[in-house]
Design an enzyme around this catalytic site. Sequence first.
Site, mmCIF file in Angstrom:
data_model
loop_
_atom_site.group_PDB
_atom_site.id
_atom_site.type_symbol
_atom_site.label_atom_id
_atom_site.label_comp_id
_atom_site.label_asym_id
_atom_site.label_seq_id
_atom_site.Cartn_x
_atom_site.Cartn_y
_atom_site.Cartn_z
ATOM 1 N N SER A 80 5.094 17.683 30.821
ATOM 2 C CA SER A 80 6.214 18.244 31.512
ATOM 3 C C SER A 80 6.075 19.533 32.322
ATOM 4 O O SER A 80 5.238 19.247 33.327
ATOM 5 C CB SER A 80 7.493 18.719 30.558
ATOM 6 O OG SER A 80 8.816 18.924 31.052
ATOM 7 N N HIS A 117 10.852 12.035 25.939
ATOM 8 C CA HIS A 117 10.410 13.108 26.780
ATOM 9 C C HIS A 117 8.887 13.827 26.069
ATOM 10 O O HIS A 117 7.700 14.027 26.551
ATOM 11 C CB HIS A 117 11.181 14.093 27.268
ATOM 12 C CG HIS A 117 10.453 15.010 28.300
ATOM 13 N ND1 HIS A 117 9.763 14.808 29.349
ATOM 14 C CD2 HIS A 117 10.380 16.474 27.986
ATOM 15 C CE1 HIS A 117 9.347 15.986 30.083
ATOM 16 N NE2 HIS A 117 9.736 16.960 29.127
ATOM 17 N N ASP A 156 12.786 8.244 29.506
ATOM 18 C CA ASP A 156 12.800 9.936 29.260
ATOM 19 C C ASP A 156 14.138 10.494 29.606
ATOM 20 O O ASP A 156 14.561 10.201 30.791
ATOM 21 C CB ASP A 156 11.605 10.320 30.109
ATOM 22 C CG ASP A 156 11.389 11.941 30.239
ATOM 23 O OD1 ASP A 156 12.226 12.762 29.696
ATOM 24 O OD2 ASP A 156 10.198 11.939 30.285
#
Length: 255
Positions: free
Chosen positions: A94, A225, A195
């Site tokens: 991320s 995610h 996601d």
Amino acid sequence: MTVLAGAEPFSHTGSTEVGVLLCHGFTGTPGSLRAWGAHLAEAGFTVRCPLLPGHGTVWQDMNRTVWTDWYEAVRTELLELLGTCDSVFVCGLSMGGTLSLRLAQEFGNRIAGIVLVNPSVTTLRWDAKFGPLLAAVLPSVPGVGNDIKKPGETEIAYTRTPVRAAVSLGKLWKLVRADLPKVTQPLLLLHSAVDHIVEPVNSQIILGAVGSENVTEVVLENSYHVATQDNDAELIFERSVEFVRSVREAGVDAT
């Protein structure tokens, strides 16, 4: 401020041939990467995963930090690895992927390769454009953590998103997007088919703009995610070790 249990930074000193820097995500902690780090350590690599400033305590601490604080933390660890290991790879989840890209842009071929898992460089959320205005009146909004498909898994992350910190992340995104052509290292990008936090356009932007010639895209079909704690975690771990070894072998063959 006391660090949350499981949020602590971790490290493993293995071979001086390969060093791997792991970068965790926005409002997250090294806990989301701990199993990944253990797999890399088992492969014999030296591993470092710092806790980013403002993370792993209470969400209010994040609003006292900006992206340059987070970047300096991973940059410091990278410099230490560059001073002790022959080849250094940077991996991120991320926002950790965003930081990894920024390191790649700054350090060029001193970084042997990068591995990104659901990296972020933008958001399509309609309220993001009002971030600077919201930050003046609203300290936090509902959190974005724990987007995991696998039953029984929980991410150690804030349940609130600090708005001022989120605005600063937006500034980092803008810089990283502008400099994507400067990313020329071998790249392994793994992203989830579904996601709920980072939209698919993020991976599309990265893949379409980086200058890397050696690019591998892997779609994670059974994870959300936080894929490093999800059903495809073992796939991520195995592919990242294979990636490191293949890049190393290609470098040896080239010489």
